[in-house]
Design a protein around this motif. Structure first.
Motif, PDB file in Angstrom:
ATOM      1  N   GLN A 169       0.837  -1.203   0.000  1.00 13.45           N
ATOM      2  CA  GLN A 169       0.000   0.000   0.000  1.00 13.45           C
ATOM      3  C   GLN A 169       0.875   1.256   0.000  1.00 13.45           C
ATOM      4  O   GLN A 169       0.608   2.224   0.712  1.00 13.45           O
ATOM      5  CB  GLN A 169      -0.926  -0.010   1.222  1.00 13.45           C
ATOM      6  CG  GLN A 169      -1.904  -1.174   1.252  1.00 13.45           C
ATOM      7  CD  GLN A 169      -2.963  -1.073   0.162  1.00 13.45           C
ATOM      8  OE1 GLN A 169      -3.418   0.013  -0.188  1.00 13.45           O
ATOM      9  NE2 GLN A 169      -3.358  -2.199  -0.396  1.00 13.45           N
ATOM     10  N   ASN A 192      -0.571   4.953  -0.125  1.00 18.56           N
ATOM     11  CA  ASN A 192      -1.157   5.467   1.109  1.00 18.56           C
ATOM     12  C   ASN A 192      -0.094   5.797   2.150  1.00 18.56           C
ATOM     13  O   ASN A 192      -0.262   6.735   2.940  1.00 18.56           O
ATOM     14  CB  ASN A 192      -2.173   4.474   1.684  1.00 18.56           C
ATOM     15  CG  ASN A 192      -3.555   4.679   1.085  1.00 18.56           C
ATOM     16  OD1 ASN A 192      -3.842   5.702   0.477  1.00 18.56           O
ATOM     17  ND2 ASN A 192      -4.421   3.690   1.252  1.00 18.56           N
ATOM     18  N   LYS A 223      -5.410   3.026  -4.404  1.00 26.38           N
ATOM     19  CA  LYS A 223      -4.388   2.399  -3.573  1.00 26.38           C
ATOM     20  C   LYS A 223      -4.067   0.972  -4.013  1.00 26.38           C
ATOM     21  O   LYS A 223      -3.021   0.433  -3.648  1.00 26.38           O
ATOM     22  CB  LYS A 223      -4.853   2.386  -2.112  1.00 26.38           C
ATOM     23  CG  LYS A 223      -6.038   1.470  -1.875  1.00 26.38           C
ATOM     24  CD  LYS A 223      -6.574   1.524  -0.472  1.00 26.38           C
ATOM     25  CE  LYS A 223      -7.740   0.570  -0.309  1.00 26.38           C
ATOM     26  NZ  LYS A 223      -7.404  -0.841  -0.609  1.00 26.38           N
TER      27      LYS A 223
END
Length: 405
Positions: free
Chosen positions: A152, A155, A390
């Motif tokens: 991820q 993010n 994401k």
């Protein structure tokens, strides 16, 4: 009286924080003062007009509420029914998580806390927490599994840009469960100046109730929007994905007492329920204590937590919130599950039919459409809990694997 009994049974826990046999506050002695302080402040603000007015203003002007209830016409045609998407993906930061973090940051301010900690899996709660900390000028520390930090990355970059410190959890499966463990350790070590913004309907009382109420704005808007669009404020079905279960709690909340509305919570089956690589807690879980409350938990015979798996970083949690465990126990909600492959298929289907790229978490809810039988008269609401920005690397990897060599 019957409706009030149902309301007490589902919508609110008892004074000790139990929904049926699930809930409570199983916490170290060091945190008793913090939790008692939070319980008192939370109870106070429920009926505090100044607090509620500030919350509503921020939800409207900052988070961008109300989010649209979108009639997905081509998706509806594909399944022979009427499907609405509750567009939480259009919230500021790209997911429903901001609803809860705005509420909790206002509580933290009232408590005089200057340091905020959070856990995150998919990163959306971490981003939402870092966002409100920047808004209020408070220090922000986010714990995130080392594995999730890798998958991820966008993010993680957003959190850092917003001024948060991201600390990797390197134990266990290096995912959401382990990040939560680290956040709780931090809270124990810093009980005076720190507020822990839990991102889901898990943890010790009052967190499950508090997060559900902050997220209940989702179903409150759905009722108003359906009435405006159809003349009937009740859907026939509400579907949402479940890890810990905050978006599902929010999507279900104002329908819990409406027996005619069928509620479906979709968990991550991972590589298959019997594969050993799954997060299907409702099927495999047994009552146990995790992160401060009694709920359903995937565990071995001797009580060791089983490591979960999902392609979705936000759903690989070995338990569910106590409200959801109670809903499953009593039959008020039905638990379904979707595999990694089914979630990917559903994500690409929505992208190609409606021009909307969902988060992998939300794609699990969409996958339930193929598991149920639909009538033309049904009014189906799916909580589209987050957008897919994401998850683009995962989607890109999938497309690469599907391409001819």
């Amino acid at each position: 009286m019957k409706k009030n009994a149902e309301q007490a049974r589902y919508t609110f826990p008892d004074q000790q924080g139990y929904y049926g046999r699930y809930g409570g506050a199983f916490i170290p002695e060091m945190l008793h003062r913090n939790v008692a302080e939070l319980q008192a402040a939370y109870t106070e603000v429920l009926n505090d007009k100044k607090f509620q007015d500030e919350l509503d203003l921020l939800l409207h002007d900052y988070a961008g509420r109300p989010t649209p209830l979108y009639h997905a016409q081509r998706l509806s045609e594909a399944f022979g029914t009427t499907i609405y998407l509750k567009r939480e993906d259009l919230c500021h930061t790209g997911a429903h998580k901001i609803n809860n973090t705005i509420g909790q940051i206002l509580l933290a301010e009232r408590l005089g806390k200057k340091r905020i900690i959070a856990e995150t899996g998919a990163g959306q709660h971490g981003v939402a927490t870092a966002t409100v900390c920047a808004l209020k000028g408070l220090k922000c520390i986010v714990y995130m599994g080392e594995k999730d930090i890798e998958r991820q990355a966008p993010n993680v970059a957003r959190m850092k840009m917003l001024g948060a410190t991201v600390i990797p959890a390197t134990s266990g499966s290096k995912t959401l469960k382990d990040a939560t463990n680290e956040a709780i350790r931090d809270w124990i070590n810093n009980p005076v100046d720190t507020h822990y913004i839990i991102g889901s309907v898990v943890g010790p009382h009052p967190y499950p109730d508090m997060v559900a109420r902050f997220q209940s704005v989702i179903s409150r808007e759905v009722r108003e929007q359906l009435l405006e669009k159809t003349g009937n404020e009740l859907p026939t079905h509400v579907i949402a994905c479940v890890g810990g279960g905050s978006n599902a709690a929010g999507a279900f909340y104002h329908f819990l007492e409406e027996a005619a509305v069928k509620l479906y919570a979709v968990e991550a089956a991972g590589c298959g329920i019997d594969s050993g690589k799954t997060a299907a807690t409702s099927v495999l879980g047994r009552p146990g204590i995790l992160h401060g409350s009694m709920s359903l938990l995937m565990q071995t015979e001797d009580g060791q937590v089983v490591e979960p798996h999902s392609i979705s970083a936000g759903l690989d949690y070995p338990g569910i919130g106590p409200l959801h465990a109670h809903l499953f126990d009593t039959g008020r909600a039905t638990a379904l599950s979707a595999t990694d492959a089914e979630a990917l298929e559903a994500a690409f289907e929505l992208a190609r039919l409606e021009g909307i790229i969902p988060a992998l978490e939300s794609a699990h809810a969409l996958a339930a459409l193929k598991q149920l039988t639909w009538q033309p008269s049904d009014r189906v609401v799916i909580c589209l809990s987050g957008r897919g920005d994401k998850d683009m690397q995962t989607y890109m990897d999938h497309m690469a694997q599907q391409s001819p060599k």
